[in-house]
Design an enzyme around this catalytic site. Structure first.
Site, PDB file in Angstrom:
ATOM      1  CD  GLU A  48      -3.135  -0.659   0.169  1.00  0.00           C
ATOM      2  OE1 GLU A  48      -3.074   0.430  -0.426  1.00  0.00           O
ATOM      3  OE2 GLU A  48      -4.038  -1.482  -0.033  1.00  0.00           O
ATOM      4  CD  GLU A  64       4.119 -21.207  11.336  1.00  0.00           C
ATOM      5  OE1 GLU A  64       4.176 -21.382  12.558  1.00  0.00           O
ATOM      6  OE2 GLU A  64       3.200 -20.586  10.765  1.00  0.00           O
TER       7      GLU A  64
END
Length: 274
Positions: free
Chosen positions: A82, A113
């Protein structure tokens, strides 16, 4: 010695969720959500310390990296993505990385992960250096991918911070500038995409927005460097120019078409007045 369980894994304050009617479910979720902003507020001093480390580094040509897994990783990628359209910065200034790569943005990547070495490998692809800042995001503060990346970065002289929702976590201990927003038990036990994810998003908003404001990417309260990538944003730019220069819409449209940027329009007008 038993390790402390993450705060995010505590049992929900609610039970028999499947027996609640829709209104009860929504009301109770909302009740829990009301606690989030206050918990974020408690961490403003910690957020401030991290932001004040990020600003001079980006100003000197450095970058801000986010790393995370699952929801935490997606939120980091979201915030990074963004920044260019909102503040007009290069896509390489704020970079979000997720365990498992871009595939993991849409689909879970098994065991991604759990690799303590992969984050540093991912970061090295971007030539991360001591000019940059790395922020690890993990609700529980126990994600190996994130902890490994933070430790490796710190060992290489890179400033590190983290956003976690559990107190006294291994991630916080590994980071120089930890932000610990303790959000408590989730409505659905362990579902950290809920309160913890919301808290992380709030903190990320605060970090990137305040950094960009301090770097001069906002004028007054306006996104003067935003990318004019669709009709809505062009319309917003026209309204900014109309308001700031006190001119009619047609003139504002003409100026924006000529200069291609709200900031350039305002700067040109300022130079004319001088």
């Amino acid at each position: 010695m038993n390790k402390k369980s993450p705060d995010t894994e505590k049992v929900s304050n609610y039970d028999y969720l499947e027996k609640m009617n829709t209104f009860e479910l929504l009301s109770n979720i909302n009740k829990e959500d009301h606690t989030i902003a206050e918990n974020v507020k408690k961490q403003i001093p910690s957020i401030e310390k991290l932001v004040d480390e990020i600003i001079p580094r980006i100003d000197s040509g450095g970058r801000l990296f986010y790393i995370g897994a699952g929801t935490s990783g997606r939120l980091g990628v979201l915030d990074a993505s963004e920044c260019p359209p909102t503040f007009g910065v290069s896509p390489g200034i704020v970079i979000g990385l997720i365990a498992g790569g871009d595939t993991a943005l849409r689909n879970a990547v098994e065991n991604a992960e759990d690799d303590t070495n992969q984050a540093w490998k991912d970061l090295q692809e971007y030539d991360i250096s001591e000019k940059d800042v790395l922020v690890g995001i993990a609700a529980s503060g126990t994600t190996p991918y994130v902890i490994g990346g933070i430790k490796d970065a710190r060992n290489n002289g890179i400033i590190t911070g983290c956003i976690t929702c559990s107190s006294g976590s291994p991630l916080a201990e590994a980071s120089e500038y930890p932000i610990e927003v303790v959000t408590g038990p989730e409505f659905v036990t362990g579902s950290t995409r809920m309160k913890a994810g919301t808290a992380q998003k709030l903190v990320l908003n605060m970090i990137s927005t305040s950094v960009m404001i301090k770097l001069g990417r906002v004028k007054g309260n306006k996104m003067v460097d935003m990318q004019l990538s669709n009709d809505k944003l062009v319309g917003r730019g026209i309204r900014m120019i109309m308001e700031d220069l006190n001119i009619e819409k047609e003139q504002a449209e003409k100026l924006l078409l000529e200069h291609k940027s709200v900031r350039k329009v305002l700067d040109a007008h300022k130079n004319e007045r001088n």
